[in-house]
Write a protein that holds these residues in place. Structure first.
Motif, PDB file in Angstrom:
ATOM      1  N   GLY A 272     -15.767   1.264  16.282  1.00 46.36           N
ATOM      2  CA  GLY A 272     -16.563   1.453  15.076  1.00 46.36           C
ATOM      3  C   GLY A 272     -17.800   2.274  15.365  1.00 46.36           C
ATOM      4  N   HIS A 273     -18.296   2.167  16.607  1.00 51.85           N
ATOM      5  CA  HIS A 273     -19.553   2.852  16.944  1.00 51.85           C
ATOM      6  C   HIS A 273     -19.343   4.280  17.439  1.00 51.85           C
ATOM      7  CE1 HIS A 273     -18.974   0.599  20.983  1.00 51.85           C
ATOM      8  NE2 HIS A 273     -18.580   1.848  21.166  1.00 51.85           N
ATOM      9  N   LYS A 274     -18.139   4.791  17.314  1.00 52.51           N
ATOM     10  CA  LYS A 274     -17.917   6.212  17.596  1.00 52.51           C
ATOM     11  C   LYS A 274     -17.778   6.912  16.246  1.00 52.51           C
ATOM     12  CE  LYS A 274     -16.211   5.419  22.245  1.00 52.51           C
ATOM     13  NZ  LYS A 274     -15.052   5.373  23.173  1.00 52.51           N
ATOM     14  N   HIS A 275     -16.601   7.403  15.933  1.00 51.94           N
ATOM     15  CA  HIS A 275     -16.460   8.127  14.668  1.00 51.94           C
ATOM     16  C   HIS A 275     -16.335   7.193  13.467  1.00 51.94           C
ATOM     17  CE1 HIS A 275     -16.369  12.054  16.578  1.00 51.94           C
ATOM     18  NE2 HIS A 275     -15.621  11.527  17.514  1.00 51.94           N
ATOM     19  N   GLY A 276     -16.411   5.880  13.726  1.00 50.59           N
ATOM     20  CA  GLY A 276     -16.555   4.931  12.620  1.00 50.59           C
ATOM     21  C   GLY A 276     -17.971   4.911  12.073  1.00 50.59           C
ATOM     22  N   LEU A 277     -18.912   5.581  12.799  1.00 48.39           N
ATOM     23  CA  LEU A 277     -20.285   5.860  12.348  1.00 48.39           C
ATOM     24  C   LEU A 277     -21.189   4.634  12.320  1.00 48.39           C
ATOM     25  CD1 LEU A 277     -19.530   8.340   9.393  1.00 48.39           C
ATOM     26  CD2 LEU A 277     -19.707   8.807  11.844  1.00 48.39           C
ATOM     27  N   SER A 278     -20.834   3.584  13.056  1.00 45.83           N
ATOM     28  CA  SER A 278     -21.645   2.369  13.094  1.00 45.83           C
ATOM     29  C   SER A 278     -22.516   2.318  14.347  1.00 45.83           C
ATOM     30  CB  SER A 278     -20.729   1.140  13.039  1.00 45.83           C
ATOM     31  OG  SER A 278     -20.090   1.061  11.795  1.00 45.83           O
ATOM     32  N   PRO A 279     -23.494   1.409  14.386  1.00 44.36           N
ATOM     33  CA  PRO A 279     -24.356   1.294  15.569  1.00 44.36           C
ATOM     34  C   PRO A 279     -23.567   0.805  16.780  1.00 44.36           C
ATOM     35  CG  PRO A 279     -25.282   0.107  13.675  1.00 44.36           C
ATOM     36  CD  PRO A 279     -23.889   0.479  13.317  1.00 44.36           C
ATOM     37  N   LEU A 280     -24.097   1.067  17.957  1.00 40.36           N
ATOM     38  CA  LEU A 280     -23.445   0.648  19.192  1.00 40.36           C
ATOM     39  C   LEU A 280     -23.187  -0.857  19.209  1.00 40.36           C
ATOM     40  CD1 LEU A 280     -25.326   2.759  21.862  1.00 40.36           C
ATOM     41  CD2 LEU A 280     -22.845   2.584  21.628  1.00 40.36           C
ATOM     42  N   GLY A 281     -21.946  -1.211  19.591  1.00 42.94           N
ATOM     43  CA  GLY A 281     -21.642  -2.623  19.767  1.00 42.94           C
ATOM     44  C   GLY A 281     -20.532  -3.157  18.899  1.00 42.94           C
ATOM     45  N   VAL A 282     -19.652  -2.273  18.368  1.00 38.83           N
ATOM     46  CA  VAL A 282     -18.547  -2.801  17.552  1.00 38.83           C
ATOM     47  C   VAL A 282     -17.287  -1.967  17.768  1.00 38.83           C
ATOM     48  CG1 VAL A 282     -19.202  -1.473  15.482  1.00 38.83           C
ATOM     49  CG2 VAL A 282     -17.818  -3.541  15.249  1.00 38.83           C
ATOM     50  N   GLY A 283     -16.197  -2.685  18.035  1.00 38.89           N
ATOM     51  CA  GLY A 283     -14.877  -2.080  18.106  1.00 38.89           C
ATOM     52  C   GLY A 283     -13.921  -2.904  17.269  1.00 38.89           C
ATOM     53  N   TRP A 284     -12.694  -2.411  17.124  1.00 37.97           N
ATOM     54  CA  TRP A 284     -11.703  -3.087  16.281  1.00 37.97           C
ATOM     55  C   TRP A 284     -10.325  -3.002  16.924  1.00 37.97           C
ATOM     56  CZ3 TRP A 284     -13.779  -5.684  12.310  1.00 37.97           C
ATOM     57  CH2 TRP A 284     -15.042  -5.270  11.848  1.00 37.97           C
ATOM     58  N   VAL A 285      -9.567  -4.072  16.815  1.00 37.57           N
ATOM     59  CA  VAL A 285      -8.161  -4.050  17.194  1.00 37.57           C
ATOM     60  C   VAL A 285      -7.383  -4.715  16.064  1.00 37.57           C
ATOM     61  CG1 VAL A 285      -8.358  -6.210  18.535  1.00 37.57           C
ATOM     62  CG2 VAL A 285      -6.428  -4.656  18.927  1.00 37.57           C
ATOM     63  N   VAL A 286      -6.298  -4.072  15.667  1.00 34.40           N
ATOM     64  CA  VAL A 286      -5.473  -4.568  14.560  1.00 34.40           C
ATOM     65  C   VAL A 286      -4.012  -4.503  15.001  1.00 34.40           C
ATOM     66  CG1 VAL A 286      -4.740  -4.175  12.167  1.00 34.40           C
ATOM     67  CG2 VAL A 286      -7.133  -3.813  12.815  1.00 34.40           C
ATOM     68  N   TRP A 287      -3.264  -5.558  14.653  1.00 33.59           N
ATOM     69  CA  TRP A 287      -1.834  -5.583  14.945  1.00 33.59           C
ATOM     70  C   TRP A 287      -1.050  -5.228  13.693  1.00 33.59           C
ATOM     71  CZ3 TRP A 287      -5.371  -8.268  17.580  1.00 33.59           C
ATOM     72  CH2 TRP A 287      -5.282  -8.247  18.981  1.00 33.59           C
ATOM     73  N   ARG A 288       0.080  -4.606  13.917  1.00 34.03           N
ATOM     74  CA  ARG A 288       0.925  -4.151  12.812  1.00 34.03           C
ATOM     75  C   ARG A 288       1.231  -5.286  11.840  1.00 34.03           C
ATOM     76  NH1 ARG A 288       4.719  -0.302  11.646  1.00 34.03           N
ATOM     77  NH2 ARG A 288       6.508  -1.023  10.430  1.00 34.03           N
ATOM     78  N   GLU A 289       1.677  -6.412  12.396  1.00 31.73           N
ATOM     79  CA  GLU A 289       1.954  -7.604  11.613  1.00 31.73           C
ATOM     80  C   GLU A 289       1.492  -8.820  12.393  1.00 31.73           C
ATOM     81  OE1 GLU A 289       5.832  -7.241   9.148  1.00 31.73           O
ATOM     82  OE2 GLU A 289       6.228  -6.144  11.020  1.00 31.73           O
ATOM     83  N   LYS A 290       1.308  -9.923  11.715  1.00 33.74           N
ATOM     84  CA  LYS A 290       0.738 -11.115  12.339  1.00 33.74           C
ATOM     85  C   LYS A 290       1.547 -11.567  13.550  1.00 33.74           C
ATOM     86  CE  LYS A 290      -1.278 -13.896   9.598  1.00 33.74           C
ATOM     87  NZ  LYS A 290      -1.635 -14.923   8.578  1.00 33.74           N
ATOM     88  N   GLN A 291       2.882 -11.456  13.484  1.00 28.71           N
ATOM     89  CA  GLN A 291       3.718 -11.942  14.579  1.00 28.71           C
ATOM     90  C   GLN A 291       3.626 -11.083  15.840  1.00 28.71           C
ATOM     91  OE1 GLN A 291       4.819 -11.047  11.531  1.00 28.71           O
ATOM     92  NE2 GLN A 291       6.741  -9.893  11.617  1.00 28.71           N
TER      93      GLN A 291
END
Length: 464
Positions: A272-291
């Motif tokens: 998030g803190h790169k081209h997500g344009l947010s302050p330093l200290g946030v990333g994201w991981v998402v899975w395709r589906e819950k399983q």
């Protein structure tokens, strides 16, 4: 008899900070001082040291965001005491994190964006490790169900950021990193297939290689793995390291197939803190589906006031960056992100075209089709008395921080210079940089370098 007078306090309050006895001597550096200090004096001592840091807006080596809306500064101030892990005490921060996960899953075309699973992290490095752990656990469970050994997992990747080397070492996974070669600087489907076997837990293409800013061919790798499954039965998942490209590709390259539209892509990480344009200290991981996230990796804790599931390497973390990410989504929308990143892409292309006019360099990446920016090497056969390390060092005199480094194996003999364009780096600033580059080249002509600098002498962090 009073030990002090009221006027003494008044005098201290009116004293000029830099005439105070406390700043007339050197403040302690490596031990906590015995006595307390006036907050103004302590602030001045720290603030003045920070002046020696580089100007972050001129740092064209870092991928991390250095320009923030004033409103983000306000939200960060208001959120400085929020612990995002404590979802019982700060339920709205938890709700905002959940909304961000759903928004990002939708951005990356999850087939069930509202109900899939994901989380925030301290950055994309932690997020990448979580994606890697999920792949390892899924692979191990499959092997155990088949009655086969699960003690030699391996992971296939191209030229990656150091976090994947850390993942492999920390979690006992063999890293099969595809080396760069002259004429091929990225992962290719053919090179991936050479390294696949029954112990491969997954393949990690990078959407925005740190060394060259280019996107690896996720679709091509996915199709190759589809064919491998048809031929051998091996079903190998993909995790996309979209640390930088995850918030660029959806807005600028909508037709590019790299995300959950490819069924083999099971998880994606981004900063998030790169081209997500947010302050330093946030990333994201998402899975395709819950399983796609093994339940065994999720912990439930109840000692913060409520029963809460958590999956992360860190526990207590600030909530402000997550709130700022949500602000960006609301403030900019898809159109705003598109405009900002297109402006950055245009500036990167402009820089590449102008630098190429010098006749001194060979462009490796010209700003088209990947991240905003460009990278290049000195042309072979030129009679120059300086290296790109010398040029980076000379530019630092004007405040510019430009990354110069040799590529990893098997292309260590290639030294490149990379300029990364981020939000806040304007066309006018690009012209100022170009002027300083031209002046530096003229300086080297008039003052020939007797002994060109090496990487070790030049110093500087190349953010790879």
């Amino acid at each position: 008899m009073a030990l002090y007078q009221k006027d003494d306090h008044r005098s201290n309050l009116l004293d000029d900070i830099y005439a105070s006895p406390d700043l007339g001597v050197s403040m302690p550096k490596y031990r906590i001082p015995d006595e307390e200090h006036d907050p103004r004096i302590a602030y001045a001592a720290v603030h003045d040291e920070l002046m020696l840091d580089g100007n972050s807006r001129q740092n064209l080596a870092t991928f991390c965001q250095t320009y923030l809306d004033p409103e983000i500064h306000k939200l960060m101030d208001e959120s400085v005491d929020k612990n995002m892990i404590d979802k019982d005490e700060y339920p709205q921060t938890a709700e905002i994190e959940s909304r961000c996960v759903a928004m990002i899953a939708d951005l990356w075309n999850s087939p069930d964006a509202a109900n899939t699973i994901g989380c925030s992290t301290t950055g994309s490095s932690e997020a990448a490790m979580l994606g890697g752990l999920a792949m390892k656990w899924k692979w191990r469970a499959k092997r155990q169900a088949q009655g086969k050994p699960a003690d030699k997992p391996n992971l296939i990747c191209g030229p990656v950021q150091v976090c994947w080397h850390k993942f492999a070492r920390y979690f006992d996974v063999e890293l099969r990193e595809i080396p760069m070669e002259h004429g091929r600087l990225l992962m290719s489907p053919e090179e991936v297939l050479k390294r696949c076997d029954e112990n491969t837990i997954g393949v990690v293409p990078t959407l925005g290689v740190t060394f060259t800013l280019q996107f690896e061919d996720v679709k091509g790798v996915s199709e190759a793995l589809d064919q491998l499954q048809n031929d051998t039965g091996l079903d190998i998942p993909i995790h996309v390291d979209a640390a930088s490209g995850g918030f660029v590709a959806p807005f600028l390259y909508e037709e590019l197939l790299w995300d959950f539209r490819l069924p083999r892509v099971k998880s994606i990480n981004a900063s998030g803190h790169k081209h997500g344009l947010s302050p330093l200290g946030v990333g994201w991981v998402v899975w395709r589906e819950k399983q796609d996230l093994p339940e065994e990796l999720i912990f439930n804790v109840n000692y913060l006031g409520g029963n809460m599931p958590t999956f992360a390497l860190n526990f207590s973390r600030p909530g402000g960056q997550i709130i700022a990410q949500y602000y960006n989504f609301l403030r900019l929308g898809r159109d705003g992100y598109r405009r900002i990143h297109q402006s950055c892409i245009d500036t990167g292309i402009y820089l590449a075209e102008e630098i190429a006019k010098s006749g001194l360099v060979e462009m490796i990446y010209d700003g088209r089709g990947g991240l905003p920016g460009c990278c290049y090497k000195l042309k072979e056969g030129l009679d120059t008395n300086y290296t790109l390390y010398d040029l980076s060092d000379r530019l630092r005199a004007r405040g510019w921080q430009i990354a110069s480094y040799s590529l990893p194996s098997n292309a260590q003999d290639i030294v490149i210079q990379r300029i990364l364009v981020r939000h806040g780096f304007t066309h006018d600033l690009a012209n100022l940089l170009l002027d300083d580059m031209n002046r530096s080249v003229e300086f080297f002509k008039e003052h020939p370098i007797v002994k060109p600098m090496t990487r070790d002498e030049a110093g500087g962090f190349n953010h790879s």
